[in-house]
Design an enzyme around this catalytic site. Structure first.
Site, PDB file in Angstrom:
ATOM      1  N   GLU A 276       0.875  -1.318  -0.057  1.00 53.69           N
ATOM      2  CA  GLU A 276       0.021  -0.010   0.090  1.00 53.69           C
ATOM      3  C   GLU A 276       0.870   1.261  -0.107  1.00 53.69           C
ATOM      4  OE1 GLU A 276      -2.407  -0.330   3.680  1.00 53.69           O
ATOM      5  OE2 GLU A 276      -3.280  -1.898   2.777  1.00 53.69           O
ATOM      6  N   CYS A 345      -2.693  33.843   8.705  1.00 55.62           N
ATOM      7  CA  CYS A 345      -2.557  34.629  10.251  1.00 55.62           C
ATOM      8  C   CYS A 345      -2.385  33.437  11.343  1.00 55.62           C
ATOM      9  CB  CYS A 345      -3.756  35.449  10.402  1.00 55.62           C
ATOM     10  SG  CYS A 345      -4.004  36.538   9.071  1.00 55.62           S
TER      11      CYS A 345
HETATM   12  N1  LLP Z   1      -1.771   2.275   4.151  1.00 53.74           N
HETATM   13  C1  LLP Z   1      -2.455   2.821   5.295  1.00 53.74           C
HETATM   14  C2  LLP Z   1      -3.583   1.914   6.184  1.00 53.74           C
HETATM   15  C3  LLP Z   1      -2.006   4.219   5.633  1.00 53.74           C
HETATM   16  O1  LLP Z   1      -2.510   4.600   6.778  1.00 53.74           O
HETATM   17  C4  LLP Z   1      -1.078   4.786   5.098  1.00 53.74           C
HETATM   18  C5  LLP Z   1      -0.621   6.141   5.321  1.00 53.74           C
HETATM   19  C6  LLP Z   1      -0.407   4.174   3.919  1.00 53.74           C
HETATM   20  C7  LLP Z   1      -1.159   2.777   3.595  1.00 53.74           C
HETATM   21  C8  LLP Z   1       0.487   4.728   3.064  1.00 53.74           C
HETATM   22  O2  LLP Z   1       1.587   5.527   3.660  1.00 53.74           O
HETATM   23  P1  LLP Z   1       2.860   5.947   2.937  1.00 53.74           P
HETATM   24  O3  LLP Z   1       3.280   4.798   2.056  1.00 53.74           O
HETATM   25  O4  LLP Z   1       2.469   7.098   2.230  1.00 53.74           O
HETATM   26  O5  LLP Z   1       3.816   6.007   4.004  1.00 53.74           O
HETATM   27  N2  LLP Z   1       0.244  12.977   6.499  1.00 53.74           N
HETATM   28  C9  LLP Z   1       1.677  12.376   6.723  1.00 53.74           C
HETATM   29  C10 LLP Z   1       1.483  10.878   6.451  1.00 53.74           C
HETATM   30  C11 LLP Z   1       0.369  10.022   7.012  1.00 53.74           C
HETATM   31  C12 LLP Z   1       0.227   8.768   6.536  1.00 53.74           C
HETATM   32  C13 LLP Z   1      -1.123   8.133   6.890  1.00 53.74           C
HETATM   33  N3  LLP Z   1      -1.139   6.648   6.477  1.00 53.74           N
HETATM   34  C14 LLP Z   1       2.638  13.129   6.166  1.00 53.74           C
HETATM   35  O6  LLP Z   1       2.474  14.112   5.578  1.00 53.74           O
HETATM   36  O7  LLP Z   1       3.921  12.680   6.368  1.00 53.74           O
END
Ligand code: LLP
Length: 418
Positions: A276, A345
Site C-alpha cells: 500500500e 494569520c
Molecule cells: N496504508 C495505510 C493503512 C495508511 O494509513 C497509510 C498512510 C498508507 C498505507 C500509506 O503510507 P505511505 O506509503 O504514504 O507512507 N500526512 C503524513 C503521512 C500520513 C500517513 C497516513 N497513512 C505526512 O504528510 O507525512
C-alpha cells in the site's frame, strides 16, 4: 538533495521535465502543484520491477495524492488502491480504478461506507476492530453476500518515524492488538457472511530503515502459522505502505532491496503479496511552485513571505517537515538565512525556517518533494482557494485541477433568512 528529481536547471532557469517553471507560472499563476508524468510512471514501474514474477498487487494509498488524473494514470498501469473513506471509493471508481483491486483501511468505516464498498465488490476490508467486524457481517447479511476481510494487526513495533505518523505501536489507535488477533480470526471464521482473505499490517509512514518492516512481517508470519494450525488459510498478506523518500538527506531502502527482503520471507507461502505505498510513489514526483511576495526583516530575522501557505502545504507546520526550496531563476542577491512563511494569520504558517537562500521580491521558488500529502491535506483556511495542479508530460503541460475561485468556496453555503 532530493533524490531523482524531474526538476533540473537549464541556462539558469528551473525546468520540470521539458517545461520551464516560468512558463507554468505565466500560464497558471502561483501557487501551483506540478507533477511529472514520467516520474510517476517510472517510479511505479520501478516498484513493480521486483514483483514481476510474484503474485502481487500494488494498492496506491489514495490519501497521499487523490487527484483524479493521478489515480487514472496509476489505474492504467495496473495499480489497485488503498482507500480509507467512501469519498476515496467514489473517486477511485470515477478515475477508472478497478473495484476488485481496492482494499479498504481505516478505523472508522461507517455503515454506509461499508455498504457502498460491498456493493461494488471490493477486494478486501482491512478490519481494525471487533465492532467493525460485527458491523461488516451485519451489512453483508442484509444484502446476502460474503464480505472479504483481512484483519489489520498492530504488531507493536517502532517504525522510528515522527510520532504523528507512527501507527504500529500499542498506543496508536490502529489495528487489532496482536494478542487478540487469533481470537478475532476464529470469530470471523464462524460468521456466515464473512470470508477471510488475508492479514494486514501498516506500521507508519516515512520509514527509512528496513528493520521495522521486517520485524512487523516476522510477527505477522508467526500469526499466519498459528492461523494455519487453526485451519485458517489466507490468500494474501498485505504489508501496508510506509516506505520513506528522500526529502533532505535521508536514505530510505530502495525498492529493490525492500521488495527482495519481503519476498524472501514469504517465498514458501504461496500467497499474494499486497503493498500500500503512498508517499514513495508520488512524493518526489511533485513540487509546489510559489512566488515571493515580500521580503522583510527585523533585528533578529529575515522573512520571505510567499504566496503559498500552510493551507497549501501543512507538513512543515504539522510535523516540522523539511522541504527543500530552490529559486527558479538564479541571480546574485546576497545569501541570507530566511524564514519562508505564508500569508496565513498563524505563527505556525511556515514552509521553511532558517534556510540559506538568495532571494528577491517577485522571485519564483520551487518547494520540492510535495507530491505526497501536499494537495491532499490542503484546506481553505483564511478563505484561500486551493492551488492549481498541473501535470507535465515531457514538454507539454496539462491542467489537472483548476485553481479554486471564491465562488467554488461559497457554493455550499446559504445565507440565514433574516
Ligand atoms: N496504508 C495505510 C493503512 C495508511 O494509513 C497509510 C498512510 C498508507 C498505507 C500509506 O503510507 P505511505 O506509503 O504514504 O507512507 N500526512 C503524513 C503521512 C500520513 C500517513 C497516513 N497513512 C505526512 O504528510 O507525512
Amino acid at each position: 538533495m532530493a533524490q531523482m528529481s524531474f526538476i533540473h536547471i537549464d541556462q539558469g532557469v528551473l525546468f520540470a521535465d521539458g517545461v520551464s517553471l516560468e512558463a507554468i507560472a505565466n500560464q497558471f499563476s502561483t501557487p501551483t502543484f506540478i507533477y511529472s508524468k514520467n516520474t510517476l510512471v517510472n517510479t511505479f514501474t520501478s516498484f513493480k520491477k521486483g514483483l514481476l514474477k510474484t503474485n502481487h498487487l500494488i494498492c496506491f494509498a489514495v490519501k497521499a495524492n487523490s487527484n483524479i488524473a493521478i489515480l487514472n494514470l496509476f489505474a492504467s498501469l495496473g495499480a489497485g488502491f488503498d482507500i480509507v473513506s467512501g469519498g476515496e471509493l467514489e473517486r477511485v471508481i470515477y478515475a477508472g480504478g478497478d473495484p476488485k483491486k481496492i482494499v479498504f483501511s481505516g478505523v472508522g468505516k461507517t455503515e454506509s461506507e461499508i455498504k457502498a464498498a460491498l456493493k461494488v465488490n471490493i477486494l478486501c476490508f482491512n478490519i481494525e476492530s471487533k465492532s467493525e467486524l460485527l458491523r461488516i457481517q451485519k451489512a453483508a447479511k442484509e444484502i446476502n453476500i460474503k464480505a472479504p476481510i483481512s484483519i489489520r494487526v498492530n504488531p507493536d513495533v517502532d517504525a522510528k518515524t515522527h510520532p504523528y505518523i507512527a501507527t504500529g505501536l500499542k498506543d496508536n489507535k490502529f489495528g487489532v492488538d496482536f494478542n487478540q488477533a487469533l481470537l478475532l480470526y476464529l470469530e470471523a471464521k464462524s460468521m456466515a457472511h464473512i470470508e477471510i482473505k488475508g492479514i494486514d499490517c501498516h506500521i507508519g509512514s516515512q520509514i527509512t530503515e528496513l528493520k521495522p518492516f521486517m520485524d512487523a512481517l516476522d510477527r505477522v508470519l508467526s500469526l499466519v502459522g498459528q492461523l494455519k494450525k487453526n485451519d485458517i488459510h489466507l490468500s494474501h498478506i498485505d504489508i501496508g505502505g510506509g516506505i520513506g523518500i528522500c526529502y533532505q538527506d535521508e536514505s530510505p531502502p530502495n525498492f529493490e532491496i525492500y521488495i527482495k527482503e519481503i519476498l524472501n520471507k514469504i517465498k514458501d507461502l504461496n500467497v499474494k503479496i499486497i503493498f500500500e505505498p503512498g508517499r514513495a510513489l508520488v512524493g518526489n514526483a511533485g513540487v509546489l511552485l510559489s512566488k515571493v511576495e515580500y521580503l522583510k526583516q527585523n533585528d533578529l530575522k529575515h522573512f520571505a513571505i510567499i504566496d503559498a501557505a500552510m493551507n497549501d502545504l501543512i507538513r512543515p507546520s504539522l510535523y516540522d517537515a523539511y522541504h527543500e526550496i530552490k529559486v527558479v531563476r538564479e541571480h546574485d542577491a546576497t545569501l541570507q538565512s530566511y524564514d519562508v512563511v505564508g500569508p496565513v494569520c498563524e505563527s505556525s504558517d511556515f514552509i521553511a525556517k532558517n534556510r540559506s537562500l538568495k532571494l528577491r521580491e517577485n522571485d519564483l521558488i520551487c518547494i520540492m518533494s510535495t507530491g505526497a500529502y501536499g494537495m491532499s491535506m490542503s484546506s481553505n483556511y483564511n478563505s484561500r482557494g486551493r492551488a492549481a495542479e498541473v501535470m507535465v508530460d515531457q514538454d507539454k503541460i496539462y491542467e489537472i485541477r483548476a485553481r479554486e475561485k471564491s465562488a467554488d468556496l461559497f457554493k455550499l453555503e446559504k445565507k440565514f433568512p433574516l
